[in-house]
Design a protein around this motif. Sequence first.
Motif, PDB file in Angstrom:
ATOM      1  N   THR A 198      48.727  70.217  17.547  1.00  0.00           N
ATOM      2  CA  THR A 198      47.924  69.599  18.596  1.00  0.00           C
ATOM      3  C   THR A 198      47.678  70.570  19.739  1.00  0.00           C
ATOM      4  O   THR A 198      46.588  70.588  20.317  1.00  0.00           O
ATOM      5  CB  THR A 198      48.602  68.323  19.107  1.00  0.00           C
ATOM      6  N   GLY A 199      48.669  71.361  20.080  1.00  0.00           N
ATOM      7  CA  GLY A 199      48.470  72.382  21.112  1.00  0.00           C
ATOM      8  C   GLY A 199      47.389  73.369  20.716  1.00  0.00           C
ATOM      9  O   GLY A 199      46.545  73.749  21.531  1.00  0.00           O
ATOM     10  N   TRP A 200      47.397  73.775  19.466  1.00  0.00           N
ATOM     11  CA  TRP A 200      46.372  74.693  18.959  1.00  0.00           C
ATOM     12  C   TRP A 200      44.992  74.041  19.067  1.00  0.00           C
ATOM     13  O   TRP A 200      44.023  74.666  19.508  1.00  0.00           O
ATOM     14  CB  TRP A 200      46.691  75.056  17.515  1.00  0.00           C
ATOM     15  N   PRO A 217      57.822  68.642  16.458  1.00  0.00           N
ATOM     16  CA  PRO A 217      57.480  70.022  16.847  1.00  0.00           C
ATOM     17  C   PRO A 217      56.276  70.573  16.098  1.00  0.00           C
ATOM     18  O   PRO A 217      55.424  71.236  16.688  1.00  0.00           O
ATOM     19  CB  PRO A 217      58.751  70.813  16.517  1.00  0.00           C
ATOM     20  N   ALA A 241      53.318  68.929  17.567  1.00  0.00           N
ATOM     21  CA  ALA A 241      53.050  69.490  18.895  1.00  0.00           C
ATOM     22  C   ALA A 241      52.352  70.839  18.780  1.00  0.00           C
ATOM     23  O   ALA A 241      51.401  71.123  19.515  1.00  0.00           O
ATOM     24  CB  ALA A 241      54.359  69.629  19.678  1.00  0.00           C
ATOM     25  N   LEU A 242      52.795  71.662  17.856  1.00  0.00           N
ATOM     26  CA  LEU A 242      52.179  72.974  17.661  1.00  0.00           C
ATOM     27  C   LEU A 242      50.724  72.833  17.210  1.00  0.00           C
ATOM     28  O   LEU A 242      49.822  73.481  17.756  1.00  0.00           O
ATOM     29  CB  LEU A 242      52.984  73.785  16.647  1.00  0.00           C
ATOM     30  N   GLU A 283      53.744  65.423  24.010  1.00  0.00           N
ATOM     31  CA  GLU A 283      54.517  66.512  24.608  1.00  0.00           C
ATOM     32  C   GLU A 283      53.737  67.816  24.699  1.00  0.00           C
ATOM     33  O   GLU A 283      53.990  68.624  25.574  1.00  0.00           O
ATOM     34  CB  GLU A 283      55.821  66.706  23.829  1.00  0.00           C
ATOM     35  N   SER A 284      52.782  68.014  23.815  1.00  0.00           N
ATOM     36  CA  SER A 284      52.062  69.284  23.840  1.00  0.00           C
ATOM     37  C   SER A 284      50.802  69.248  24.679  1.00  0.00           C
ATOM     38  O   SER A 284      50.424  70.263  25.264  1.00  0.00           O
ATOM     39  CB  SER A 284      51.718  69.728  22.413  1.00  0.00           C
ATOM     40  N   THR A 285      50.142  68.108  24.752  1.00  0.00           N
ATOM     41  CA  THR A 285      48.819  68.108  25.379  1.00  0.00           C
ATOM     42  C   THR A 285      48.748  67.462  26.751  1.00  0.00           C
ATOM     43  O   THR A 285      47.901  67.862  27.553  1.00  0.00           O
ATOM     44  CB  THR A 285      47.790  67.431  24.463  1.00  0.00           C
ATOM     45  N   GLY A 322      54.629  64.174  19.485  1.00  0.00           N
ATOM     46  CA  GLY A 322      54.183  65.566  19.411  1.00  0.00           C
ATOM     47  C   GLY A 322      52.896  65.792  20.174  1.00  0.00           C
ATOM     48  O   GLY A 322      52.749  66.773  20.908  1.00  0.00           O
ATOM     49  N   TYR A 364      44.163  71.619  21.111  1.00  0.00           N
ATOM     50  CA  TYR A 364      43.835  71.470  22.532  1.00  0.00           C
ATOM     51  C   TYR A 364      43.250  72.770  23.085  1.00  0.00           C
ATOM     52  O   TYR A 364      42.288  72.737  23.859  1.00  0.00           O
ATOM     53  CB  TYR A 364      45.086  71.072  23.328  1.00  0.00           C
ATOM     54  N   ASP A 365      43.803  73.891  22.686  1.00  0.00           N
ATOM     55  CA  ASP A 365      43.293  75.184  23.158  1.00  0.00           C
ATOM     56  C   ASP A 365      41.848  75.398  22.722  1.00  0.00           C
ATOM     57  O   ASP A 365      41.099  76.108  23.393  1.00  0.00           O
ATOM     58  CB  ASP A 365      44.161  76.331  22.643  1.00  0.00           C
TER      59      ASP A 365
END
Length: 143
Positions: free
Chosen positions: A18-20, A12, A15-16, A67-69, A64, A22-23
Amino acid sequence: MITERVARPGAPGQALATGWLYDRFGAQVLVVLPLLSAAVPALSFTDTVGVAVVGALVWGAAVGVQESTLRATVADLVAPGRRATAYGVFAGIMGGAALAGGALAGVLYDASLPLLIVVVFGAQAAALVLLWATLAVRSTPAH
């Protein structure tokens, strides 16, 4: 079971992060996924506990990132009115690929662990080349 208990708690957070990323940077963040995935078998299939734990942590980081990107990438590539279908196709392909990859990994594990490591490395190298090609095409302006 041990791999799941070691690796999943970090997913998690990965994922957080990597999501950040990715944005801010887009699908280029996905370049790390084949690199992480290629390292997992070499690290995980060992008799050394510390190295196996590192392999589990790398696997958790790869999960992670995935799942996030990957879902965010589907959203970026597909028009809003077609996203539900795209997610369904994506899930179907991911499931089929997981089944085929797991079966192949099982056969290779029984046959030759070094061969398994080489095949996974080769598959991830091919994935990296395809990703770079896709990113290059997406960043090339249309004339």
